[in-house]
Design a protein around this motif. Structure first.
Motif, PDB file in Angstrom:
ATOM      1  N   ASN A  72       0.819  -1.204   0.000  1.00  0.00           N
ATOM      2  CA  ASN A  72       0.000   0.000   0.000  1.00  0.00           C
ATOM      3  C   ASN A  72       0.855   1.257   0.000  1.00  0.00           C
TER       4      ASN A  72
ATOM      5  N   HIS B 248       2.429   1.617  -3.551  1.00  0.00           N
ATOM      6  CA  HIS B 248       1.416   1.931  -4.566  1.00  0.00           C
ATOM      7  C   HIS B 248       0.867   3.342  -4.383  1.00  0.00           C
ATOM      8  N   ASN B 249       0.662   3.752  -3.135  1.00  0.00           N
ATOM      9  CA  ASN B 249       0.146   5.089  -2.890  1.00  0.00           C
ATOM     10  C   ASN B 249       1.163   6.160  -3.268  1.00  0.00           C
ATOM     11  N   ARG B 250       2.439   5.928  -2.964  1.00  0.00           N
ATOM     12  CA  ARG B 250       3.458   6.921  -3.338  1.00  0.00           C
ATOM     13  C   ARG B 250       3.582   7.021  -4.848  1.00  0.00           C
ATOM     14  N   ALA B 251       3.476   5.892  -5.527  1.00  0.00           N
ATOM     15  CA  ALA B 251       3.518   5.900  -6.993  1.00  0.00           C
ATOM     16  C   ALA B 251       2.311   6.653  -7.558  1.00  0.00           C
ATOM     17  N   ARG B 252       1.149   6.475  -6.955  1.00  0.00           N
ATOM     18  CA  ARG B 252      -0.060   7.187  -7.406  1.00  0.00           C
ATOM     19  C   ARG B 252       0.115   8.700  -7.260  1.00  0.00           C
ATOM     20  N   ILE B 253       0.658   9.118  -6.132  1.00  0.00           N
ATOM     21  CA  ILE B 253       0.883  10.547  -5.906  1.00  0.00           C
ATOM     22  C   ILE B 253       1.861  11.098  -6.945  1.00  0.00           C
TER      23      ILE B 253
ATOM     24  N   GLN C  13       2.450   9.883  -9.891  1.00  0.00           N
ATOM     25  CA  GLN C  13       1.769   9.879 -11.193  1.00  0.00           C
ATOM     26  C   GLN C  13       0.903  11.121 -11.360  1.00  0.00           C
ATOM     27  N   GLU C  14       0.161  11.478 -10.322  1.00  0.00           N
ATOM     28  CA  GLU C  14      -0.677  12.677 -10.374  1.00  0.00           C
ATOM     29  C   GLU C  14       0.167  13.934 -10.570  1.00  0.00           C
ATOM     30  N   GLU C  15       1.311  14.021  -9.896  1.00  0.00           N
ATOM     31  CA  GLU C  15       2.200  15.175 -10.036  1.00  0.00           C
ATOM     32  C   GLU C  15       2.762  15.248 -11.450  1.00  0.00           C
TER      33      GLU C  15
ATOM     34  N   THR D   7      -2.899   7.027 -18.885  1.00  0.00           N
ATOM     35  CA  THR D   7      -1.904   7.419 -17.896  1.00  0.00           C
ATOM     36  C   THR D   7      -0.508   6.867 -18.195  1.00  0.00           C
ATOM     37  N   ASP D   8      -0.410   5.619 -18.641  1.00  0.00           N
ATOM     38  CA  ASP D   8       0.912   5.061 -18.959  1.00  0.00           C
ATOM     39  C   ASP D   8       1.601   5.885 -20.035  1.00  0.00           C
TER      40      ASP D   8
END
Length: 89
Positions: A29, A32-37, A39-41, A61-62
């Motif tokens: 978790n 995955h959460n850090r990667a999501r953040i 990705q958003e940036e 997104t990719d």
């Protein structure tokens, strides 16, 4: 797909077991959460760059993350850090 391995001491495992129901789930978790953040940036920077320069935005997104690196809108933290060290004083 990349696999990331982390080594912790027996004491650290015990501490993590105290803090989390499942150490593996907690680690998954967190990553995955850090990667999501990130990705958003990255996508936010790409959208701003593309809008400012009338560049067509990739779809998905990719492809958007890849486009951000290709256009040099973003770079890896390692490259940024290494290049900052090369700046003469």
């Amino acid at each position: 797909m990349a696999e990331i391995k982390v080594t912790v001491s027996d004491t650290q495992v015990k501490c993590l077991e105290y803090a989390a129901y499942s150490v593996q789930d907690w680690c998954d978790n967190a990553i995955h959460n850090r990667a999501r953040i990130a990705q958003e940036e990255i996508i936010a920077k790409l959208v701003a760059h593309c809008n400012a320069n009338s560049i067509a935005l990739a779809v998905g997104t990719d492809k958007q993350v890849a486009q951000a690196f290709e256009l040099k809108v973003v770079d890896t933290a390692k490259n940024v850090s290494d290049n900052a060290k090369k700046v003469p004083e």
